[in-house]
Design a protein around this motif. Structure first.
Motif, mmCIF file in Angstrom:
data_model
loop_
_atom_site.group_PDB
_atom_site.id
_atom_site.type_symbol
_atom_site.label_atom_id
_atom_site.label_comp_id
_atom_site.label_asym_id
_atom_site.label_seq_id
_atom_site.Cartn_x
_atom_site.Cartn_y
_atom_site.Cartn_z
ATOM 1 N N TYR A 119 0.841 -1.202 0.000
ATOM 2 C CA TYR A 119 0.000 0.000 0.000
ATOM 3 C C TYR A 119 0.876 1.252 0.000
ATOM 4 N N TRP A 120 0.653 2.082 -1.008
ATOM 5 C CA TRP A 120 1.407 3.332 -1.100
ATOM 6 C C TRP A 120 0.646 4.447 -0.401
ATOM 7 N N LEU A 121 1.408 5.273 0.308
ATOM 8 C CA LEU A 121 0.834 6.380 1.064
ATOM 9 C C LEU A 121 1.564 7.669 0.700
ATOM 10 N N ARG A 122 0.839 8.773 0.787
ATOM 11 C CA ARG A 122 1.449 10.099 0.643
ATOM 12 C C ARG A 122 1.305 10.797 1.994
ATOM 13 N N LEU A 123 2.444 11.218 2.542
ATOM 14 C CA LEU A 123 2.459 11.901 3.827
ATOM 15 C C LEU A 123 2.687 13.384 3.605
ATOM 16 N N THR A 124 1.952 14.202 4.336
ATOM 17 C CA THR A 124 2.150 15.646 4.317
ATOM 18 C C THR A 124 1.986 16.157 5.743
ATOM 19 N N GLY A 125 2.552 17.322 5.983
ATOM 20 C CA GLY A 125 2.402 17.936 7.302
ATOM 21 C C GLY A 125 3.744 18.359 7.877
ATOM 22 N N PRO A 126 3.759 18.742 9.144
ATOM 23 C CA PRO A 126 5.000 19.205 9.774
ATOM 24 C C PRO A 126 6.123 18.169 9.672
ATOM 25 N N GLY A 127 7.307 18.630 9.271
ATOM 26 C CA GLY A 127 8.466 17.748 9.157
ATOM 27 C C GLY A 127 8.598 17.096 7.795
ATOM 28 N N VAL A 128 7.614 17.308 6.929
ATOM 29 C CA VAL A 128 7.651 16.734 5.575
ATOM 30 C C VAL A 128 7.694 17.901 4.592
ATOM 31 N N GLU A 129 8.759 17.965 3.801
ATOM 32 C CA GLU A 129 8.860 19.017 2.800
ATOM 33 C C GLU A 129 7.992 18.629 1.611
ATOM 34 N N ARG A 130 6.977 19.397 1.355
ATOM 35 C CA ARG A 130 5.951 19.134 0.321
ATOM 36 C C ARG A 130 5.203 17.836 0.625
ATOM 37 N N ALA A 131 5.710 16.707 0.166
ATOM 38 C CA ALA A 131 5.049 15.412 0.404
ATOM 39 C C ALA A 131 6.100 14.306 0.335
#
Length: 178
Positions: free
Chosen positions: A119-131
């Motif tokens: 399963y592929w996930l896209r993470l975003t938010g604090p500590g992640v530059e863009r995605a």
């Protein structure tokens, strides 16, 4: 002159584990090397007498018992939850998620899962530059339930361990299943 004794092997290992966990939470989705495979080193680095801990296996319970922490059989009472296998998602609803006033009451869930999962996930938010994209073996149902439970600042933090590597996903990270 103040002198400090050099750390012994166990303390050095615990310090290295703690540093890997700290950076894994500061940079969600990045893989960090642990000095020891499995969840035992994380128990050694994070758990102390003030913690209440749930673990799903006898081996993990034995490791927790060495820390002197309070052991519980109720997930909803645990500050830290250690699981070797996900085994369904219904129990996740019992995890402590804190409150808007006390978000730090949310639990930390440390579990084994493959980092090269299906399963592929896209993470975003604090500590992640863009995605950042990662592949894990946790099913979409897990992430859907997490999204329901983690209405920031409430929620639980994740430490996902594959052999001697860890990925941190704090409650502040948005997760999109691709």
């Amino acid at each position: 002159m103040l002198t400090v004794a050099a750390p012994d092997r166990a303390e050095a290992r615990s310090n290295a584990t703690f540093e890997a966990l700290m950076w894994s939470m500061a940079r969600p989705g990045e893989v960090r090397a642990l000095p020891e495979a499995g969840l035992g080193g994380i128990i050694e680095a994070l758990i102390d007498l003030e913690c209440t801990v749930f673990a799903d296996s006898a081996d993990l319970m034995a490791r927790v018992a060495q820390t002197g922490a309070r052991v519980t059989r109720q997930v909803e009472e645990a500050d830290h939850v250690f699981v070797d296998t996900l085994g369904g998602t219904a129990w996740l609803e019992a995890l402590r998620c804190g409150s808007a006033l006390y978000p730090d009451d949310g639990a930390t869930l440390a579990m084994r899962t493959r980092h090269d999962g299906e399963y592929w996930l896209r993470l975003t938010g604090p500590g992640v530059e863009r995605a950042r994209e990662v592949s894990l073996s946790l099913p979409p149902e897990f992430w859907a339930l997490r999204a329901q439970l983690c209405a920031y600042p409430e929620g639980f933090d994740l430490l996902l361990v594959d052999d001697d590597a860890v990925i941190g996903i704090p409650r502040s990270t948005m997760v999109e299943v691709l």
